[in-house]
Design a protein around this motif. Structure first.
Motif, PDB file in Angstrom:
ATOM      1  N   TYR A 117       0.792  -1.240   0.000  1.00  0.00           N
ATOM      2  CA  TYR A 117       0.000   0.000   0.000  1.00  0.00           C
ATOM      3  C   TYR A 117       0.820   1.283   0.000  1.00  0.00           C
ATOM      4  O   TYR A 117       0.264   2.357   0.178  1.00  0.00           O
ATOM      5  N   PHE A 118       2.125   1.213  -0.213  1.00  0.00           N
ATOM      6  CA  PHE A 118       2.908   2.452  -0.193  1.00  0.00           C
ATOM      7  C   PHE A 118       2.685   3.264  -1.473  1.00  0.00           C
ATOM      8  O   PHE A 118       2.599   4.491  -1.433  1.00  0.00           O
ATOM      9  N   ILE A 119       2.623   2.570  -2.591  1.00  0.00           N
ATOM     10  CA  ILE A 119       2.298   3.230  -3.855  1.00  0.00           C
ATOM     11  C   ILE A 119       1.092   2.503  -4.466  1.00  0.00           C
ATOM     12  O   ILE A 119       0.772   1.382  -4.069  1.00  0.00           O
ATOM     13  N   HIS A 120       0.419   3.155  -5.391  1.00  0.00           N
ATOM     14  CA  HIS A 120      -0.585   2.442  -6.168  1.00  0.00           C
ATOM     15  C   HIS A 120      -0.343   2.715  -7.643  1.00  0.00           C
ATOM     16  O   HIS A 120       0.172   3.764  -8.037  1.00  0.00           O
ATOM     17  N   ILE A 121      -0.674   1.723  -8.438  1.00  0.00           N
ATOM     18  CA  ILE A 121      -0.348   1.721  -9.856  1.00  0.00           C
ATOM     19  C   ILE A 121      -1.580   2.103 -10.684  1.00  0.00           C
ATOM     20  O   ILE A 121      -2.686   1.639 -10.418  1.00  0.00           O
ATOM     21  N   VAL A 122      -1.355   2.953 -11.684  1.00  0.00           N
ATOM     22  CA  VAL A 122      -2.402   3.331 -12.631  1.00  0.00           C
ATOM     23  C   VAL A 122      -1.967   2.842 -14.008  1.00  0.00           C
ATOM     24  O   VAL A 122      -0.942   3.289 -14.534  1.00  0.00           O
ATOM     25  N   ARG A 123      -2.737   1.942 -14.561  1.00  0.00           N
ATOM     26  CA  ARG A 123      -2.380   1.333 -15.843  1.00  0.00           C
ATOM     27  C   ARG A 123      -3.031   2.070 -17.004  1.00  0.00           C
ATOM     28  O   ARG A 123      -4.034   2.757 -16.817  1.00  0.00           O
ATOM     29  N   PRO A 124      -2.468   1.909 -18.198  1.00  0.00           N
ATOM     30  CA  PRO A 124      -2.986   2.665 -19.348  1.00  0.00           C
ATOM     31  C   PRO A 124      -4.356   2.181 -19.794  1.00  0.00           C
ATOM     32  O   PRO A 124      -4.696   1.005 -19.650  1.00  0.00           O
ATOM     33  N   TYR A 125      -5.110   3.091 -20.333  1.00  0.00           N
ATOM     34  CA  TYR A 125      -6.423   2.787 -20.916  1.00  0.00           C
ATOM     35  C   TYR A 125      -6.196   2.332 -22.348  1.00  0.00           C
ATOM     36  O   TYR A 125      -5.671   3.067 -23.179  1.00  0.00           O
ATOM     37  N   THR A 126      -6.586   1.101 -22.639  1.00  0.00           N
ATOM     38  CA  THR A 126      -6.448   0.579 -23.992  1.00  0.00           C
ATOM     39  C   THR A 126      -7.675  -0.248 -24.326  1.00  0.00           C
ATOM     40  O   THR A 126      -8.539  -0.487 -23.482  1.00  0.00           O
ATOM     41  N   GLY A 127      -7.696  -0.755 -25.546  1.00  0.00           N
ATOM     42  CA  GLY A 127      -8.834  -1.545 -25.977  1.00  0.00           C
ATOM     43  C   GLY A 127      -8.791  -2.985 -25.524  1.00  0.00           C
ATOM     44  O   GLY A 127      -9.790  -3.681 -25.564  1.00  0.00           O
ATOM     45  N   GLY A 128      -7.624  -3.452 -25.057  1.00  0.00           N
ATOM     46  CA  GLY A 128      -7.518  -4.854 -24.663  1.00  0.00           C
ATOM     47  C   GLY A 128      -6.569  -5.038 -23.512  1.00  0.00           C
ATOM     48  O   GLY A 128      -5.646  -4.244 -23.309  1.00  0.00           O
ATOM     49  N   LEU A 129      -6.775  -6.107 -22.746  1.00  0.00           N
ATOM     50  CA  LEU A 129      -5.969  -6.362 -21.564  1.00  0.00           C
ATOM     51  C   LEU A 129      -4.509  -6.591 -21.920  1.00  0.00           C
ATOM     52  O   LEU A 129      -3.609  -6.108 -21.236  1.00  0.00           O
ATOM     53  N   ASP A 130      -4.230  -7.330 -23.020  1.00  0.00           N
ATOM     54  CA  ASP A 130      -2.851  -7.630 -23.380  1.00  0.00           C
ATOM     55  C   ASP A 130      -2.065  -6.353 -23.647  1.00  0.00           C
ATOM     56  O   ASP A 130      -0.935  -6.194 -23.198  1.00  0.00           O
ATOM     57  N   LYS A 131      -2.683  -5.423 -24.386  1.00  0.00           N
ATOM     58  CA  LYS A 131      -2.012  -4.158 -24.656  1.00  0.00           C
ATOM     59  C   LYS A 131      -1.808  -3.372 -23.369  1.00  0.00           C
ATOM     60  O   LYS A 131      -0.786  -2.740 -23.153  1.00  0.00           O
ATOM     61  N   GLU A 132      -2.808  -3.419 -22.502  1.00  0.00           N
ATOM     62  CA  GLU A 132      -2.736  -2.688 -21.242  1.00  0.00           C
ATOM     63  C   GLU A 132      -1.572  -3.174 -20.398  1.00  0.00           C
ATOM     64  O   GLU A 132      -0.827  -2.391 -19.833  1.00  0.00           O
ATOM     65  N   LEU A 133      -1.388  -4.494 -20.338  1.00  0.00           N
ATOM     66  CA  LEU A 133      -0.322  -5.055 -19.526  1.00  0.00           C
ATOM     67  C   LEU A 133       1.053  -4.793 -20.135  1.00  0.00           C
ATOM     68  O   LEU A 133       2.054  -4.777 -19.428  1.00  0.00           O
ATOM     69  N   SER A 134       1.116  -4.619 -21.444  1.00  0.00           N
ATOM     70  CA  SER A 134       2.408  -4.440 -22.100  1.00  0.00           C
ATOM     71  C   SER A 134       2.926  -3.019 -21.989  1.00  0.00           C
ATOM     72  O   SER A 134       4.115  -2.775 -22.189  1.00  0.00           O
ATOM     73  N   LYS A 135       2.063  -2.068 -21.687  1.00  0.00           N
ATOM     74  CA  LYS A 135       2.489  -0.683 -21.581  1.00  0.00           C
ATOM     75  C   LYS A 135       2.923  -0.356 -20.162  1.00  0.00           C
ATOM     76  O   LYS A 135       2.488  -0.977 -19.204  1.00  0.00           O
ATOM     77  N   GLN A 136       3.791   0.635 -20.050  1.00  0.00           N
ATOM     78  CA  GLN A 136       4.297   1.013 -18.731  1.00  0.00           C
ATOM     79  C   GLN A 136       3.208   1.688 -17.902  1.00  0.00           C
ATOM     80  O   GLN A 136       2.551   2.628 -18.378  1.00  0.00           O
TER      81      GLN A 136
END
Length: 393
Positions: free
Chosen positions: A268-287
């Motif tokens: 809980y020290f930091i929280h991650i915000v992932r990119p908005y994309t059309g698919g989960l695979d692309k989302e996970l591949s981006k920083q």
């Protein structure tokens, strides 16, 4: 005792057989929540054990469950009647989930437990107490709770929730919001009156986090390295995670750096915000981008800009409302936050009509019609088509 928003959920779960698990960073109020629940138990067959006390750890570390049962009875618990056992700081006794499972299955004891890390509780508890527990995550105070701790009447404040800028509302609450940005939402920090006391307490929180939670849960001996990493993250808050760059600066390999960062997220020290994309695979591949879970700790750790501090606060505030992502195209076009894949938000310290037009055009790329600016300051030109930061909750 101040009423936290999570208390109503906890109170409802108190009367269910499942184990009530309260987790979150140190000093966010887990033990206070536990004591609140114990005050609502409708009988007196209750036992509270703090695992920071060695005699309680010894009790639960015994190899014989029969001896543990006898120990509980010696402390006054009746196993033949409805009973509640509260265990504070459960991460200090790794064997405790197995003991809880045995007592839960044998006697139907209602357990309420607290722990400082999802890294331990979510994974280990999932294996040992599958179907027998519900996890409640506690966070630092949100701004409404902050005002309550400051003795303010929050009823007038509630009318401004996610509403367009209103000067009267802003003028009444802005001083409190600036303090909230500066020192964050740890309850004891909020209740401290002097700036030095607030800063000293934040240092205590950071020290306990590194020296107790991290070393205990991950067996990391390089606390100096982790401290340096947190400092580097502070000045980069709101940026994309560049594992290679951080590895080079810290002098650790890339895989080890990912382990450190995952640990900071899971505790809980930091929280991650992932990119908005059309698919989960692309989302996970981006920083992903990252934010500190408390702006007081962020301020303590580095020379962050005013804009970074405000954006971090809004990231935390929006995260309480649902899933947040960020949007960025290879051309550099970006949107700060997309909430629940439905609403686009851009964070500006001082908002302008031009900012709103740019956001509207970018939101159309995602076929989003609900888009709003979030601002911190009073615009000089009288522009008011934005949400003030203190109204985001």
């Amino acid at each position: 005792m101040f009423q936290r928003k999570i208390y109503s959920e906890l109170e409802q779960h108190l009367f269910r057989k499942q184990v009530t698990v309260i987790t979150g960073m140190r000093r966010v109020g887990k033990s206070t929540a536990l004591r609140y629940l114990l005050g609502h138990v409708p009988h007196t067959n209750v036992l509270y054990l703090d695992f920071e006390r060695i005699e309680n750890r010894i009790l639960f570390n015994q190899t014989s469950y029969n001896d543990i049962e006898r120990g509980l009875q010696a402390l006054g618990l009746s196993l033949s009647e409805p009973s509640v056992v509260a265990l504070d700081e459960i991460q200090l006794v790794p064997n405790s989930p197995s003991v809880i499972k045995s007592l839960y299955d044998t006697y139907g004891i209602k357990f309420i437990v607290t722990g400082s890390s999802s890294y331990y509780l979510k994974n280990h508890f999932s294996e040992s107490l599958a179907g027998r527990k519900q996890i409640f995550e506690m966070h630092p105070l949100d701004f409404e709770e902050f005002l309550l701790f400051k003795g303010q009447d929050v009823k007038p404040f509630q009318i401004g929730k996610m509403q367009p800028f209103l000067f009267t509302f802003y003028d009444r609450w802005r001083g409190f919001y600036e303090e909230f940005l500066q020192y964050g939402g740890f309850p004891e920090v909020v209740l401290s009156e002097q700036p030095k006391a607030k800063t000293d307490y934040l240092r205590d929180v950071l020290n306990a986090y590194i020296e107790l939670d991290i070393k205990l849960l991950a067996d990391f001996s390089l606390s100096d390295t982790l401290y340096k990493l947190i400092q580097l993250l502070a000045v980069r808050v709101g940026s994309r995670l560049d594992y290679s760059k951080l590895s080079s600066l810290i002098g650790e390999n890339r895989h080890k750096m990912k382990d450190y960062l995952h640990l900071l997220e899971y505790t809980y020290f930091i929280h991650i915000v992932r990119p908005y994309t059309g698919g989960l695979d692309k989302e996970l591949s981006k920083q992903p981008k990252f934010y500190f879970s408390d702006t007081g700790l962020l301020q303590l750790m580095g020379q962050v800009s005013s804009g970074q501090l405000f954006e971090n606060a809004i990231a935390n505030q929006l995260a309480r409302l649902g899933l947040i992502n960020y949007y960025e195209r290879t051309t550099g076009t970006e949107i700060d936050f997309v909430l629940n894949r439905q609403q686009a938000f851009e964070v500006k310290e001082t908002c302008t009509p031009h900012d709103l037009q740019v956001l509207t055009d970018r939101a159309k790329l995602l076929q989003l019609t609900d888009c709003q600016l979030i601002g911190r300051n009073l615009p000089a030109n009288g522009f008011s088509d934005f949400i003030w930061g203190g109204s985001v909750w």
